[in-house]
Write an enzyme that holds these catalytic residues in place. Sequence first.
Site, PDB file in Angstrom:
ATOM      1  N   THR A 415       0.866  -1.184   0.000  1.00  0.00           N
ATOM      2  CA  THR A 415       0.000   0.000   0.000  1.00  0.00           C
ATOM      3  C   THR A 415       0.904   1.236   0.000  1.00  0.00           C
ATOM      4  OG1 THR A 415      -0.070  -0.259   2.405  1.00  0.00           O
ATOM      5  CG2 THR A 415      -1.982  -1.046   1.183  1.00  0.00           C
ATOM      6  N   THR A 455      -1.389  -2.406   5.758  1.00  0.00           N
ATOM      7  CA  THR A 455      -1.679  -1.157   6.473  1.00  0.00           C
ATOM      8  C   THR A 455      -2.430  -0.227   5.525  1.00  0.00           C
ATOM      9  OG1 THR A 455       0.367  -1.464   7.680  1.00  0.00           O
ATOM     10  CG2 THR A 455      -0.631   0.723   7.778  1.00  0.00           C
ATOM     11  N   GLU A 485      -0.832  -5.691  10.953  1.00  0.00           N
ATOM     12  CA  GLU A 485       0.381  -6.399  11.359  1.00  0.00           C
ATOM     13  C   GLU A 485       1.319  -5.436  12.088  1.00  0.00           C
ATOM     14  OE1 GLU A 485       1.234  -9.701  11.308  1.00  0.00           O
ATOM     15  OE2 GLU A 485       2.644  -8.653  12.598  1.00  0.00           O
ATOM     16  N   SER A 593      19.249   8.732  16.209  1.00  0.00           N
ATOM     17  CA  SER A 593      19.891   8.132  15.036  1.00  0.00           C
ATOM     18  C   SER A 593      19.967   9.158  13.920  1.00  0.00           C
ATOM     19  CB  SER A 593      19.068   6.931  14.567  1.00  0.00           C
ATOM     20  OG  SER A 593      17.789   7.380  14.126  1.00  0.00           O
ATOM     21  N   CYS A 600       7.573   1.664   6.327  1.00  0.00           N
ATOM     22  CA  CYS A 600       6.292   1.898   7.017  1.00  0.00           C
ATOM     23  C   CYS A 600       6.118   3.277   7.629  1.00  0.00           C
ATOM     24  CB  CYS A 600       6.118   0.844   8.107  1.00  0.00           C
ATOM     25  SG  CYS A 600       6.007  -0.818   7.440  1.00  0.00           S
ATOM     26  N   LYS A 603       5.519   6.373   5.272  1.00  0.00           N
ATOM     27  CA  LYS A 603       4.312   6.116   4.466  1.00  0.00           C
ATOM     28  C   LYS A 603       3.053   6.215   5.328  1.00  0.00           C
ATOM     29  CE  LYS A 603       3.436   1.588   3.722  1.00  0.00           C
ATOM     30  NZ  LYS A 603       2.146   1.082   4.206  1.00  0.00           N
ATOM     31  N   PHE A 662      17.952  -0.133   6.239  1.00  0.00           N
ATOM     32  CA  PHE A 662      17.358   0.906   7.080  1.00  0.00           C
ATOM     33  C   PHE A 662      17.512   0.626   8.568  1.00  0.00           C
ATOM     34  CE2 PHE A 662      13.267  -0.439   8.938  1.00  0.00           C
ATOM     35  CZ  PHE A 662      13.025  -1.636   8.282  1.00  0.00           C
TER      36      PHE A 662
HETATM   37  N1  NAD Z   1       7.130  -5.067   5.753  1.00  0.00           N
HETATM   38  C1  NAD Z   1       6.742  -4.972   6.999  1.00  0.00           C
HETATM   39  O1  NAD Z   1       7.529  -5.141   7.913  1.00  0.00           O
HETATM   40  C2  NAD Z   1       5.324  -4.667   7.330  1.00  0.00           C
HETATM   41  C3  NAD Z   1       4.917  -4.715   8.664  1.00  0.00           C
HETATM   42  C4  NAD Z   1       3.596  -4.414   8.956  1.00  0.00           C
HETATM   43  C5  NAD Z   1       2.708  -4.096   7.953  1.00  0.00           C
HETATM   44  N2  NAD Z   1       3.144  -4.075   6.672  1.00  0.00           N
HETATM   45  C6  NAD Z   1       2.174  -3.738   5.619  1.00  0.00           C
HETATM   46  O2  NAD Z   1       1.959  -4.914   4.835  1.00  0.00           O
HETATM   47  C7  NAD Z   1       1.719  -4.571   3.471  1.00  0.00           C
HETATM   48  C8  NAD Z   1       2.709  -5.297   2.596  1.00  0.00           C
HETATM   49  O3  NAD Z   1       4.007  -4.881   2.937  1.00  0.00           O
HETATM   50  P1  NAD Z   1       5.284  -5.579   2.308  1.00  0.00           P
HETATM   51  O4  NAD Z   1       6.459  -4.932   2.926  1.00  0.00           O
HETATM   52  O5  NAD Z   1       5.181  -7.050   2.412  1.00  0.00           O
HETATM   53  O6  NAD Z   1       5.133  -5.168   0.786  1.00  0.00           O
HETATM   54  P2  NAD Z   1       5.872  -5.777  -0.482  1.00  0.00           P
HETATM   55  O7  NAD Z   1       5.824  -4.734  -1.522  1.00  0.00           O
HETATM   56  O8  NAD Z   1       7.204  -6.301  -0.087  1.00  0.00           O
HETATM   57  O9  NAD Z   1       5.004  -7.025  -0.923  1.00  0.00           O
HETATM   58  C9  NAD Z   1       3.723  -6.918  -1.458  1.00  0.00           C
HETATM   59  C10 NAD Z   1       3.531  -8.034  -2.482  1.00  0.00           C
HETATM   60  O10 NAD Z   1       2.181  -8.025  -2.895  1.00  0.00           O
HETATM   61  C11 NAD Z   1       2.156  -8.499  -4.229  1.00  0.00           C
HETATM   62  N3  NAD Z   1       0.864  -8.169  -4.824  1.00  0.00           N
HETATM   63  C12 NAD Z   1       0.349  -6.961  -5.099  1.00  0.00           C
HETATM   64  N4  NAD Z   1      -0.889  -7.081  -5.603  1.00  0.00           N
HETATM   65  C13 NAD Z   1      -1.173  -8.404  -5.631  1.00  0.00           C
HETATM   66  C14 NAD Z   1      -2.297  -9.173  -6.015  1.00  0.00           C
HETATM   67  N5  NAD Z   1      -3.416  -8.610  -6.469  1.00  0.00           N
HETATM   68  N6  NAD Z   1      -2.215 -10.502  -5.936  1.00  0.00           N
HETATM   69  C15 NAD Z   1      -1.118 -11.101  -5.460  1.00  0.00           C
HETATM   70  N7  NAD Z   1      -0.033 -10.430  -5.067  1.00  0.00           N
HETATM   71  C16 NAD Z   1      -0.061  -9.091  -5.136  1.00  0.00           C
HETATM   72  C17 NAD Z   1       3.315  -7.814  -4.872  1.00  0.00           C
HETATM   73  O11 NAD Z   1       3.716  -8.505  -6.044  1.00  0.00           O
HETATM   74  C18 NAD Z   1       4.353  -7.876  -3.753  1.00  0.00           C
HETATM   75  O12 NAD Z   1       5.200  -8.988  -3.901  1.00  0.00           O
HETATM   76  C19 NAD Z   1       1.836  -3.058   3.418  1.00  0.00           C
HETATM   77  O13 NAD Z   1       0.549  -2.509   3.545  1.00  0.00           O
HETATM   78  C20 NAD Z   1       2.661  -2.707   4.631  1.00  0.00           C
HETATM   79  O14 NAD Z   1       2.409  -1.414   5.095  1.00  0.00           O
HETATM   80  C21 NAD Z   1       4.416  -4.362   6.336  1.00  0.00           C
HETATM   81  O1  UPG Z   2      14.823   4.046  18.873  1.00  0.00           O
HETATM   82  C1  UPG Z   2      14.788   3.903  17.647  1.00  0.00           C
HETATM   83  C2  UPG Z   2      14.078   2.851  17.030  1.00  0.00           C
HETATM   84  C3  UPG Z   2      14.092   2.773  15.651  1.00  0.00           C
HETATM   85  N1  UPG Z   2      14.759   3.670  14.911  1.00  0.00           N
HETATM   86  C4  UPG Z   2      14.726   3.575  13.448  1.00  0.00           C
HETATM   87  O2  UPG Z   2      13.363   3.545  13.042  1.00  0.00           O
HETATM   88  C5  UPG Z   2      13.238   2.807  11.837  1.00  0.00           C
HETATM   89  C6  UPG Z   2      12.148   1.782  11.965  1.00  0.00           C
HETATM   90  O3  UPG Z   2      12.526   0.791  12.866  1.00  0.00           O
HETATM   91  P1  UPG Z   2      11.542  -0.343  13.402  1.00  0.00           P
HETATM   92  O4  UPG Z   2      10.309   0.290  13.847  1.00  0.00           O
HETATM   93  O5  UPG Z   2      12.291  -1.136  14.381  1.00  0.00           O
HETATM   94  O6  UPG Z   2      11.341  -1.235  12.106  1.00  0.00           O
HETATM   95  P2  UPG Z   2      10.111  -1.421  11.083  1.00  0.00           P
HETATM   96  O7  UPG Z   2      10.305  -2.738  10.431  1.00  0.00           O
HETATM   97  O8  UPG Z   2       9.996  -0.220  10.223  1.00  0.00           O
HETATM   98  O9  UPG Z   2       8.820  -1.564  12.024  1.00  0.00           O
HETATM   99  C7  UPG Z   2       7.875  -0.519  12.171  1.00  0.00           C
HETATM  100  O10 UPG Z   2       6.978  -0.507  11.092  1.00  0.00           O
HETATM  101  C8  UPG Z   2       6.243  -1.741  10.917  1.00  0.00           C
HETATM  102  C9  UPG Z   2       5.417  -1.605   9.666  1.00  0.00           C
HETATM  103  O11 UPG Z   2       4.250  -0.928   9.884  1.00  0.00           O
HETATM  104  C10 UPG Z   2       5.404  -1.979  12.158  1.00  0.00           C
HETATM  105  O12 UPG Z   2       4.683  -3.174  12.000  1.00  0.00           O
HETATM  106  C11 UPG Z   2       6.319  -2.060  13.373  1.00  0.00           C
HETATM  107  O13 UPG Z   2       5.535  -2.238  14.544  1.00  0.00           O
HETATM  108  C12 UPG Z   2       7.118  -0.773  13.463  1.00  0.00           C
HETATM  109  O14 UPG Z   2       8.064  -0.855  14.544  1.00  0.00           O
HETATM  110  C13 UPG Z   2      14.611   2.218  11.557  1.00  0.00           C
HETATM  111  O15 UPG Z   2      15.276   3.002  10.623  1.00  0.00           O
HETATM  112  C14 UPG Z   2      15.303   2.301  12.892  1.00  0.00           C
HETATM  113  O16 UPG Z   2      16.696   2.385  12.781  1.00  0.00           O
HETATM  114  C15 UPG Z   2      15.456   4.694  15.513  1.00  0.00           C
HETATM  115  O17 UPG Z   2      16.050   5.520  14.839  1.00  0.00           O
HETATM  116  N2  UPG Z   2      15.452   4.774  16.873  1.00  0.00           N
END
Ligand code: NAD
Ligand code: UPG
Length: 820
Positions: A415, A455, A485, A593, A600, A603, A662
Site C-alpha cells: 500500500t 496497512t 500487522e 539516530s 512503514c 508512508k 534501514f
Molecule cells: N514489511 C513490513 O515489515 C510490514 C509490517 C507491517 C505491515 N506491513 C504492511 O503490509 C503490506 C505489505 O508490505 P510488504 O512490505 O510485504 O510489501 P511488499 O511490496 O514487499 O510485498 C507486497 C507483495 O504483494 C504483491 N501483490 C500486489 N498485488 C497483488 C495481487 N493482487 N495478488 C497477489 N499479489 C499481489 C506484490 O507482487 C508484492 O510482492 C503493506 O501494507 C505494509 O504497510 C508491512
Molecule cells: O529508537 C529507535 C528505534 C528505531 N529507529 C529507526 O526507526 C526505523 C524503523 O525501525 P523499526 O520500527 O524497528 O522497524 P520497522 O520494520 O519499520 O517496524 C515498524 O513498522 C512496521 C510496519 O508498519 C510496524 O509493524 C512495526 O511495529 C514498526 O516498529 C529504523 O530506521 C530504525 O533504525 C530509531 O532511529 N530509533
Amino acid sequence: MESAACRRRASDAEQSSRWTYIATAECELVIVKEEPEGGQCGVSEAAVAEGLYAGHEVKDEVVIGPELTQQQGVVFSMQNTVHRLEEGTCRSKPEGSADVAPDSTHTCPGDGPRYNRSPEQQHGLTSCFVRLERLPVGDLHRGKPCSSMQANPSASALQGSRDQGQRLSSNMSTLPAGDQQNTVRRLEEGTCRSKPEGSADAAPDCTHTCPEDGPRYNRSPEQQHGLRSCFVRLERLPVGDLHRGKLCISMQANPSASALQGSRDQGQRLSSNMPTLPESDQQSAVDKTEVDPCQLQPAGGAGAAPECTHTRPGEGPRCNMSHDQQFQLRSCSVRLERVLMEDLPRCDTCLVIFHLTVCDKSVERINQWNSEKLPIYEPGLDDVVKRCRGRNLFFSTDIAKSIQEADLIFISVNTPTKTIGNGKGRAADLKYIEGAARMIADLATSNKIVVEKSTVPVKAAEIIMKILRANTKPGVNYQILSNPEFLAEGTAIVDLVEAERVLIGGEDTPDGQKAVQELCWVYEHWIPAKNILTTNTWSSELSKLAANAFLAQRISSINSLSAVCEATGADVSEVARAVGRDSRIGPKFLEASIGFGGSCFQKDILNLIYLCECLNLPEVAAYWQQVVSLNDYQKTRFTRKVIESLFNTVSDKKIAILGFSFKKNTGDTRESPAIHVCKTLLDEGAKLHIYDPKVEKDQMLYELTHPYVTSEPESVRKNMEIHSSAYSAVTGAHAIVLCTEWDEFKELDFKKIYEVMMKPAYLFDGRKILDHDALLEIGFHVQTIGKRLLKGVFYIVNDNVKCRKVVQLSEHKDIGLDGL
Ligand SMILES: NC(=O)c1ccc[n+]([C@@H]2O[C@H](COP(=O)([O-])OP(=O)(O)OC[C@H]3O[C@@H](n4cnc5c(N)ncnc54)[C@H](O)[C@@H]3O)[C@@H](O)[C@H]2O)c1
Ligand SMILES: O=c1ccn([C@@H]2O[C@H](COP(=O)(O)OP(=O)(O)O[C@H]3O[C@H](CO)[C@@H](O)[C@H](O)[C@H]3O)[C@@H](O)[C@H]2O)c(=O)[nH]1
C-alpha cells in the site's frame, strides 16, 4: 466489549445444538448436549443435571442461573472440534453403521456418500478431533497452582473411557482457562510445592530450580511421570485441516479400554506410534500418515480390504488393519502429540497445524520463495521455511486455486504512497488492495473471511466490502476483518510468535463477530487470549496508523533533542536513559539516530496526515507532519556535519559507507536514511565505497540510480563501488560514515582500519554504536549523534600514570602534541 469467551459462546449458541465437554471439579469430563435457547450463555440442562453448575437450576426445561465465567473458556475452545464432527463427519463407513444417510445434513463439501453414525459412533469420533498440543510460550512463568497436577489418573480411571484426550485434561479444568498453561511450567521446572500423596517430606536434596520460596517435595519417578500428563492440553483442530477428508480411515478405530489400561503416560500412549521416530520428526510423521493413510500396508496387515467402501477419488487400495494397527494410525491422524518440554519455546506446532498458501502475482518472487535463497533476509526465517515448506506452507502463483480452497484470505499486498494524482506524496495508493478484492470476488466459490492485513487508511475495509458484496455469487458470503500487522523487520519471527498484542476489528453484527471469533481462534493457538484485542473495523485500521505514528514521533522527539545535546554538551543517550526510566514514558524507541527509515513509518504517517487533511483537521495534520519534517531535518543535519567536518568539500574524496539497510538484521533498503546520505555525498562529488552485510549490490544500485534520487544514473554508477567487506571499503578512505547499526561493525579492528585510511582519519557514527573513547585514542576524529565528542591525547606523566588532556574538536584542525 464483552469477553471473547462469552461472545464465542453466544455466537455458538445461535446455531443449532451441539456437543460440548464440561469438566467437573472431580476431574471428570462429561459430554453433554448444549441447548442454547434453554441455557444462559452455554449452560445446558444436561450439565445442570450432572450437578456441574452450582446455582443453576432447570425450570420448565429452561436453565436458569448465572452467566458462565471465563473459567469455562477452555471447554468452549473445544467446541469447534465437536462442531466439525457433526458437520462433516467422515465419509468412511463406520463398522455397524447404517448405510448412506438418507437424511444426511452434513455440509462438508466435496463428494462421496456420508454415513449415519450412532451417537456412540459419533462419540468415538469426537476423540479424533481432540489434539494434544504443547503449550504456548508466552504463559510459562507464572507459577499458578500446582495442586491440580497431583492427580495421576489411574489406569482404571481410564478404563472404559473412549475419549482419553478428555481424561488427560481432566485435572486442568478446575483452573481458569488462562492459567492452565502456567501450571505446566511448574511441573517440569520446579515441580509442585504441594505435597503429593505418598511422597517423602520436603526434599532435602531437592535440585529443583523453580524460583520463589516454599518447600518442595520429592516425587517418585512414577509421580513425576504421572505429572507429565498434565502437560497435555486438549485443543480443537484448526479449521483448515478439517475439510480435507484425510482423517477418515483412522477415525474408525476406537481404541479399547484395555489398550489403555496400565498406561501411565496416556499422552505417549495416544501417540503410540510416534516415539519410534526422532522427536523432531513426529509431526511430519503425522503429516505423512495423513497424506495417504489409506494406502498404508501395515506390517502384518491383510491385503487390500475387499469390502472397503471409501469413496475418495484417486486413491489406491486400502488395507485391512488389525485393531491395534488402526489404533496406531488413528493416533497419527489425529495428531496426538506428546508434549515435549524442549519444544515449548519454539512454537513449531503453531506453524505446523495451519495450512498456508502464500500467493503473489510476481512469478519471480514465488520462485525465490520456493528456492534455496529466499527473497528477503530475516533472522530465523530460513529455518521456518525449511521446516514447513511443502508440508503446510506453500508458495504459489496459482491464485485462483488458493482463493477457492481457503477459509481465510489475508490481503497483505503493498500500500505505497501515491506518486501521481490526487493526494500524490501523501495518500496511500490502494490499487493493489482493490485488485486483490476484485480477484477474490471473481474467483471465490464459497464463503470467505477476508482479512485486511496490509496497512491501510481508515475505511479501506469499506472498499473491499463494496467490491466483494457488489459481486457476490449465490451461496457465497464474505466477512471482512481488519487485522493489522505489528511486526518489525529484523525481529519478525519473534514478533509474530510472541506478539504483545493481536488486533482484530470486525463488523458489529452477529456474522461479523463470528468471523472475529474465527480469527481469534486461529491466533489463540499461540497467542494468549488476553493479548488478542477486538475492536470495530475502523478503530483497528486507525490503531495501526496511530501505533506507527507514535513510534515515529518518539524517534523524532529524541532526534530533536540530539541537536540540543550537541549544542550544549548533554549526552542524548543519558537523556534517553533518564527520561525512559519514567514508567509512563518507557525506554523503547528513544535511540537517537540519523533518522528513521523503512517502508512503514513515513508512508503511514503521510497517510494519517492526508486523512486529517481530508477530514478538515489541518492542525492535527500539521502536528504529524512535523514528525516527518524533523526526520528529514535529522538526515540533512547529519550529512551536513559530515561535509563540514571534511573541510566543507568531499569532492573526489573517498568515503566509506558502512551499512545501507534501514536498520540492522534486514536487507531491506526502503526509505533507508543511508540513501539520503549517499545521494547528498554523491551530489557533492564524493566517491562512495559501500559495504552492507546483507544488501545486494543490485539493490544499492537500484536505490541510488532511481529517478527520484538522480537524473544522472551513469555518473552515480561511476562514483560508487560496492564492497564485500568493511576492510576493503575503508582502505584509502578519507572518512567512514556508519549508517546502519550492524553488530559486526562494533567488532571491527579499528586500529587496523586507522592504519589503512587517509589521515586525518574521520569517522561519523550515525548510530552511536562504537566505542568513541577508544576511537579517539587510536587517533580518529569522531563525530556522532547527540553528543559532543572530545578528542583526548594521552601522554606519560610518569612510568605508570596516564593523564588525558582534552581538547574540543570543533575547529576542524588536526591536534597533535604540539597543540597541547
Ligand atoms: N514489511 C513490513 O515489515 C510490514 C509490517 C507491517 C505491515 N506491513 C504492511 O503490509 C503490506 C505489505 O508490505 P510488504 O512490505 O510485504 O510489501 P511488499 O511490496 O514487499 O510485498 C507486497 C507483495 O504483494 C504483491 N501483490 C500486489 N498485488 C497483488 C495481487 N493482487 N495478488 C497477489 N499479489 C499481489 C506484490 O507482487 C508484492 O510482492 C503493506 O501494507 C505494509 O504497510 C508491512
Ligand atoms: O529508537 C529507535 C528505534 C528505531 N529507529 C529507526 O526507526 C526505523 C524503523 O525501525 P523499526 O520500527 O524497528 O522497524 P520497522 O520494520 O519499520 O517496524 C515498524 O513498522 C512496521 C510496519 O508498519 C510496524 O509493524 C512495526 O511495529 C514498526 O516498529 C529504523 O530506521 C530504525 O533504525 C530509531 O532511529 N530509533
